[in-house]
Design a protein around this motif. Structure first.
Motif, PDB file in Angstrom:
ATOM      1  N   LYS A   1       0.829  -1.194   0.000  1.00  0.00           N
ATOM      2  CA  LYS A   1       0.000   0.000   0.000  1.00  0.00           C
ATOM      3  C   LYS A   1       0.866   1.248   0.000  1.00  0.00           C
ATOM      4  O   LYS A   1       2.019   1.226   0.446  1.00  0.00           O
ATOM      5  N   ASP A   2       0.304   2.317  -0.529  1.00  0.00           N
ATOM      6  CA  ASP A   2       0.962   3.609  -0.572  1.00  0.00           C
ATOM      7  C   ASP A   2       0.032   4.597   0.117  1.00  0.00           C
ATOM      8  O   ASP A   2      -0.974   5.016  -0.464  1.00  0.00           O
ATOM      9  N   ASN A   3       0.351   4.940   1.349  1.00  0.00           N
ATOM     10  CA  ASN A   3      -0.528   5.826   2.119  1.00  0.00           C
ATOM     11  C   ASN A   3      -0.629   7.209   1.488  1.00  0.00           C
ATOM     12  O   ASN A   3      -1.693   7.839   1.543  1.00  0.00           O
ATOM     13  N   VAL A   4       0.432   7.688   0.900  1.00  0.00           N
ATOM     14  CA  VAL A   4       0.422   9.023   0.302  1.00  0.00           C
ATOM     15  C   VAL A   4      -0.529   9.067  -0.889  1.00  0.00           C
ATOM     16  O   VAL A   4      -1.318  10.006  -1.046  1.00  0.00           O
ATOM     17  N   LYS A   5      -0.466   8.043  -1.727  1.00  0.00           N
ATOM     18  CA  LYS A   5      -1.321   7.988  -2.913  1.00  0.00           C
ATOM     19  C   LYS A   5      -2.699   7.405  -2.612  1.00  0.00           C
ATOM     20  O   LYS A   5      -3.564   7.390  -3.486  1.00  0.00           O
ATOM     21  N   LYS A   6      -2.896   6.906  -1.409  1.00  0.00           N
ATOM     22  CA  LYS A   6      -4.167   6.277  -1.013  1.00  0.00           C
ATOM     23  C   LYS A   6      -4.468   5.078  -1.912  1.00  0.00           C
ATOM     24  O   LYS A   6      -5.590   4.921  -2.416  1.00  0.00           O
ATOM     25  N   MET A   7      -3.452   4.246  -2.113  1.00  0.00           N
ATOM     26  CA  MET A   7      -3.574   3.116  -3.019  1.00  0.00           C
ATOM     27  C   MET A   7      -3.201   1.813  -2.331  1.00  0.00           C
ATOM     28  O   MET A   7      -2.296   1.764  -1.496  1.00  0.00           O
ATOM     29  N   LEU A   8      -3.883   0.759  -2.717  1.00  0.00           N
ATOM     30  CA  LEU A   8      -3.567  -0.603  -2.303  1.00  0.00           C
ATOM     31  C   LEU A   8      -3.279  -1.396  -3.578  1.00  0.00           C
ATOM     32  O   LEU A   8      -3.973  -1.202  -4.589  1.00  0.00           O
ATOM     33  N   TYR A   9      -2.276  -2.266  -3.519  1.00  0.00           N
ATOM     34  CA  TYR A   9      -1.883  -3.030  -4.690  1.00  0.00           C
ATOM     35  C   TYR A   9      -1.837  -4.527  -4.378  1.00  0.00           C
ATOM     36  O   TYR A   9      -1.660  -4.934  -3.231  1.00  0.00           O
ATOM     37  N   LEU A  10      -1.969  -5.299  -5.438  1.00  0.00           N
ATOM     38  CA  LEU A  10      -1.752  -6.737  -5.323  1.00  0.00           C
ATOM     39  C   LEU A  10      -0.987  -7.172  -6.568  1.00  0.00           C
ATOM     40  O   LEU A  10      -1.532  -7.165  -7.674  1.00  0.00           O
TER      41      LEU A  10
END
Length: 115
Positions: A71-80
């Motif tokens: 996850k990237d808290n700055v971009k508000k993104m979760l990845y898989l």
């Protein structure tokens, strides 16, 4: 209102890779947990991977060593990141987030692994 939007699904051959993304409408740094679940046709939804607020991750046995959640808290993104895909990985993949009030779900993205 928390909104989650998944992207990155598609058709891939066995052994291939895909990267799923989940965009959140609010800050995710305070989320207790975020994760990815999947539902195959005729089967119950299952948790594939999750990450808690401290960065601790868990994976289903079936994907360990092949999938990576981040996850990237700055971009508000979760990845898989999904590597070495198998036919049994086919299904609709859902992003989820849990805060103090509720559990939220995205609309899902289809992943089809063809042999």
């Amino acid at each position: 209102q928390v909104q989650l939007v998944e992207s990155g699904g598609g058709l891939v051959q066995v052994g291939g890779s895909l990267r799923l993304s989940c965009a959140a409408s609010v800050s995710i740094s305070s989320m207790f947990r975020m994760g990815w679940s999947r539902q195959a046709p005729g089967k119950q939804r299952e948790v594939v991977a999750d990450v808690n607020w401290a960065g601790s991750v868990n994976y289903a046995d079936s994907v360990k060593g092949r999938f990576t959640i981040s996850k990237d808290n700055v971009k508000k993104m979760l990845y898989l990141q999904m590597n070495s895909l198998k036919a049994e990985d086919t299904g609709v993949y859902y992003c989820s987030a849990t805060d103090a009030r509720n559990n939220y779900w995205g609309q899902g993205t289809q992943v089809t692994v063809s042999s």
